[in-house]
Design an enzyme around this catalytic site. Structure first.
Site, PDB file in Angstrom:
ATOM      1  CD  GLU A  68      38.409  43.720  41.752  1.00 39.73           C
ATOM      2  OE1 GLU A  68      39.108  43.510  40.755  1.00 39.73           O
ATOM      3  OE2 GLU A  68      38.210  42.875  42.645  1.00 39.73           O
ATOM      4  CG  ASP A  88      39.531  43.379  37.486  1.00 36.30           C
ATOM      5  OD1 ASP A  88      40.350  43.910  38.266  1.00 36.30           O
ATOM      6  OD2 ASP A  88      39.032  42.255  37.675  1.00 36.30           O
ATOM      7  CB  ILE A  90      45.391  43.388  38.891  1.00 35.10           C
ATOM      8  CG1 ILE A  90      46.390  44.555  38.818  1.00 35.10           C
ATOM      9  CG2 ILE A  90      46.122  42.052  38.793  1.00 35.10           C
ATOM     10  CD1 ILE A  90      47.451  44.535  39.923  1.00 35.10           C
ATOM     11  CG  ASP A  91      40.219  39.133  36.279  1.00 36.06           C
ATOM     12  OD1 ASP A  91      39.481  39.253  37.267  1.00 36.06           O
ATOM     13  OD2 ASP A  91      40.234  38.112  35.564  1.00 36.06           O
ATOM     14  CB  THR A  93      44.181  40.584  42.806  1.00 37.29           C
ATOM     15  OG1 THR A  93      43.638  41.580  41.952  1.00 37.29           O
ATOM     16  CG2 THR A  93      44.975  41.267  43.898  1.00 37.29           C
ATOM     17  CG  ASP A 216      35.499  39.588  38.098  1.00 38.96           C
ATOM     18  OD1 ASP A 216      36.656  39.962  38.289  1.00 38.96           O
ATOM     19  OD2 ASP A 216      34.675  39.411  39.018  1.00 38.96           O
TER      20      ASP A 216
HETATM   21  C1  IPD Z   1      38.970  37.255  40.500  1.00 37.12           C
HETATM   22  C2  IPD Z   1      39.409  36.348  39.370  1.00 37.12           C
HETATM   23  C3  IPD Z   1      39.145  34.892  39.713  1.00 37.12           C
HETATM   24  C4  IPD Z   1      37.708  34.651  40.077  1.00 37.12           C
HETATM   25  C5  IPD Z   1      37.292  35.569  41.213  1.00 37.12           C
HETATM   26  C6  IPD Z   1      37.525  37.019  40.817  1.00 37.12           C
HETATM   27  P1  IPD Z   1      40.148  39.633  40.863  1.00 37.12           P
HETATM   28  O1  IPD Z   1      39.098  38.612  40.124  1.00 37.12           O
HETATM   29  O2  IPD Z   1      38.739  36.681  38.180  1.00 37.12           O
HETATM   30  O3  IPD Z   1      39.440  34.042  38.628  1.00 37.12           O
HETATM   31  O4  IPD Z   1      37.549  33.308  40.463  1.00 37.12           O
HETATM   32  O5  IPD Z   1      35.936  35.352  41.500  1.00 37.12           O
HETATM   33  O6  IPD Z   1      37.148  37.852  41.889  1.00 37.12           O
HETATM   34  O7  IPD Z   1      39.634  39.779  42.262  1.00 37.12           O
HETATM   35  O8  IPD Z   1      41.488  39.005  40.805  1.00 37.12           O
HETATM   36  O9  IPD Z   1      40.012  40.879  40.067  1.00 37.12           O
END
Ligand code: IPD
Length: 265
Positions: A68, A88, A90-91, A93, A216
């Site tokens: 990412e 990813d 940190i999913d 963030t 994701d």
């Molecule tokens: C996000 C999370 C979130 C989703 C966002 C993503 P990130 O990923 O998965 O639940 O709604 O669209 O971007 O940015 O925290 O890796």
């Protein structure tokens, strides 16, 4: 069928190590910035991706890696490859940055565009979700299966909001409205990878969202299918991690959910 045992072992140990790094570094020093309005990033996202890339490249130097924060990694090898890691660091963030303990490390491994291994580690609950194609999905060694709930009315769902895209945002708001009335409840956890893992674990019946990126869903979508669920686009086509929309369900409510989701678009 190759079982990609080494890749799975590597993904599991790297995800754990990365998860511990994330928690430790947050306590040490947290620097939050914006990639775009509503899109937060921290120093820990970056240092964690560096750690993951280093460890995977040490184990599999010829493989491609896409993350990412840094995108596609430069490879030393001149050989072309169809093996790629999609990560990813940190999913979730935004949760991480605000101290909400709902985030995870997500690592997918694909060959020729097909995910073969998916690992998601939640360091706050010490839950390691691990899937390999054709071999099921486990959480801390225990096999997982999707729930048997077979009606939307008794389902609990989860979603997220695509803030950069006004049309898909409006669709999601309308879907949220309809489904809040027509189900047992909807959650917005803030981590698409955990959303998928929870559907695989039978904790939630379905997850849908527009506008996600490959990192994701790379690990999570395999988990849902390996747990006996169904994953398609919201339009009902076969799902790939490059797609703009995802509907991941326990299978029993898939048709009913797609009908409601499509009714507003
Ligand atoms: C996000 C999370 C979130 C989703 C966002 C993503 P990130 O990923 O998965 O639940 O709604 O669209 O971007 O940015 O925290 O890796």
């Amino acid at each position: 069928m190759t079982d990609f045992y080494r890749e799975r072992q590597c993904a599991e140990s790297v995800a754990r190590r990365a998860g511990h790094h994330v928690v430790r570094e947050r306590a040490r020093h947290l620097d939050i910035s914006l990639k775009a309005p509503h899109d937060v990033v921290t120093n820990v996202d970056r240092s964690t991706e560096e750690l993951i890339v280093e460890q995977i490249s040490n184990a599999f130097p010829d493989d491609a890696i896409s993350g990412e924060e840094y995108g596609e990694q430069e490879r030393d090898s001149d050989e072309s490859t169809d093996r790629r890691w999609v990560i990813d660091p940190i999913d979730g963030t935004l949760n991480f940055a605000h101290g909400v303990p709902l985030y995870c490390v997500s690592i997918g491994f694909e060959v020729a565009g097909k995910t073969e291994v998916g690992v998601i580690y939640d360091p706050n609950r010490d839950e390691l979700f691990s899937a390999a194609r054709g071999r099921g999905v486990h959480c801390n060694g225990e096999p997982l299966a999707v729930s048997t709930v077979d009606a939307l009315a008794t389902s609990v769902l989860v979603t997220g909001f695509p803030l950069g895209d006004t049309q898909a945002f409006e669709w999601t708001m309308d879907q949220f409205d309809l489904l809040t009335r027509g189900t047992r409840g909807i959650r917005r956890l803030g981590s698409a990878a955990l959303d998928c893992a929870y559907v695989a674990a039978g904790r939630l019946e379905a997850f849908w969202e527009y506008g996600l990126k490959p990192w994701d869903t790379a690990a999570g979508y395999l988990m849902v299918t390996e747990a006996g669920g169904e994953v398609t686009t919201i339009e009902g086509g076969p799902f790939s991690i490059e797609d703009y929309s995802i509907a991941a369900t326990n299978g029993h409510i898939h048709g009913e959910l797609l009908e409601v989701l499509q009714s507003v678009t």
